[in-house]
Scaffold this motif. Structure first.
Motif, mmCIF file in Angstrom:
data_model
loop_
_atom_site.group_PDB
_atom_site.id
_atom_site.type_symbol
_atom_site.label_atom_id
_atom_site.label_comp_id
_atom_site.label_asym_id
_atom_site.label_seq_id
_atom_site.Cartn_x
_atom_site.Cartn_y
_atom_site.Cartn_z
ATOM 1 N N THR A 116 0.826 -1.208 0.000
ATOM 2 C CA THR A 116 0.000 0.000 0.000
ATOM 3 C C THR A 116 0.858 1.254 0.000
ATOM 4 O O THR A 116 0.575 2.219 -0.716
ATOM 5 C CB THR A 116 -0.939 0.003 1.226
ATOM 6 O OG1 THR A 116 -1.720 -1.194 1.233
ATOM 7 C CG2 THR A 116 -1.873 1.203 1.193
ATOM 8 N N ILE A 117 1.925 1.244 0.807
ATOM 9 C CA ILE A 117 2.830 2.405 0.844
ATOM 10 C C ILE A 117 3.481 2.606 -0.518
ATOM 11 O O ILE A 117 3.564 3.740 -1.024
ATOM 12 C CB ILE A 117 3.907 2.222 1.934
ATOM 13 C CG1 ILE A 117 3.270 2.263 3.330
ATOM 14 C CG2 ILE A 117 4.977 3.319 1.817
ATOM 15 C CD1 ILE A 117 4.232 1.936 4.454
ATOM 16 N N ASN A 118 3.944 1.523 -1.130
ATOM 17 C CA ASN A 118 4.598 1.642 -2.433
ATOM 18 C C ASN A 118 3.626 2.132 -3.508
ATOM 19 O O ASN A 118 4.011 2.885 -4.414
ATOM 20 C CB ASN A 118 5.224 0.309 -2.837
ATOM 21 C CG ASN A 118 6.591 0.100 -2.208
ATOM 22 O OD1 ASN A 118 7.122 0.993 -1.556
ATOM 23 N ND2 ASN A 118 7.156 -1.077 -2.396
ATOM 24 N N GLN A 119 2.379 1.720 -3.417
ATOM 25 C CA GLN A 119 1.373 2.224 -4.356
ATOM 26 C C GLN A 119 1.195 3.727 -4.196
ATOM 27 O O GLN A 119 1.055 4.457 -5.191
ATOM 28 C CB GLN A 119 0.044 1.495 -4.124
ATOM 29 C CG GLN A 119 0.049 0.046 -4.590
ATOM 30 C CD GLN A 119 -1.127 -0.750 -4.047
ATOM 31 O OE1 GLN A 119 -2.031 -0.205 -3.403
ATOM 32 N NE2 GLN A 119 -1.130 -2.055 -4.279
ATOM 33 N N ALA A 120 1.197 4.184 -2.947
ATOM 34 C CA ALA A 120 1.062 5.614 -2.689
ATOM 35 C C ALA A 120 2.278 6.378 -3.205
ATOM 36 O O ALA A 120 2.151 7.475 -3.764
ATOM 37 C CB ALA A 120 0.872 5.859 -1.190
#
Length: 217
Positions: A150-154
């Motif tokens: 999720t962090i990498n997507q953000a």
């Protein structure tokens, strides 16, 4: 943290045993704790607690949350100053930033920053992610959606480089931080910072032990 990172990077199951996870880390030549922190810092990841101290109450009937709140109130000015400096620097560089809030106490910190920080940096693109506290929730931290994915997507949404959450031998080269690379100085600086911090901790505990042994504390 490590299990969730392995699930993200290698697609292992949440049911993986500790021995299996250790075997995977050895097989992939994943780095040890100190170098793990160095690699994350080099990639721009800062892990912070809502409070940097905690003294458990001797009264076992006292709820942990009550004790924590005393310390978070004490450390809020420091946390606010650190976050403000990060967001301000992102504004200067024209970059976005992702904040991951892990657990209920972190949300209390976010509420404080909602009042005093974000409004000063309205031009900075900020993404907020909410997830469980790994210390309090154990394996539930590894539940879907994977926090690191999720962090990498953000980060991708902001046009920033994704983070390698489980770096292995050779990570400096993979990040362009090898000898002579533009990131080499940053990696070396982060390594020196960690070593200095470990030395300070050791000195502090040695002095504290000396004080306890002599009856001065």
């Amino acid at each position: 943290l490590i299990k969730a990172a392995a699930m993200h990077k290698y697609g292992v199951s949440k049911s993986i045993s500790v021995s299996e996870l250790r075997g995977l880390l050895r097989e992939k030549a994943c780095v040890g704790p100190s170098e793990w922190f160095q690699a994350l810092l080099t990639q721009g990841v800062l892990l912070m607690n809502a409070a940097c101290t905690l003294l458990p109450s001797e009264d076992k009937s006292t709820r942990a949350g009550t004790v924590v709140k005393e310390h978070t109130r004490f450390w809020r000015p420091v946390v606010e100053a650190v976050v403000d400096a990060i967001v301000e620097e992102c504004g200067k560089q024209g970059r976005g930033v992702v904040f991951a809030w892990l657990g209920a106490e972190s949300l209390e910190t976010k509420k404080m920053l909602d009042k005093h920080c974000w409004g000063k940096h309205k031009d900075v693109k900020v993404e907020h992610i909410f997830h469980k506290n790994p210390a309090a929730m154990g394996d539930a931290f590894c539940d879907t959606p994977n926090i690191f994915a999720t962090i990498n997507q953000a980060l991708h949404k902001l046009g920033e480089r994704e983070v390698d959450w489980l770096p292995c031998a050779g990570w400096k080269g993979a990040l362009g931080a090898g000898p002579g690379g533009s990131g080499a100085a940053v990696a070396d600086e982060m390594g020196a910072f960690i070593a200095e911090t470990q030395a300070l901790h050791k000195m502090y505990f040695e002095r504290l032990k000396d004080g306890l042994d002599s009856g001065l504390v």
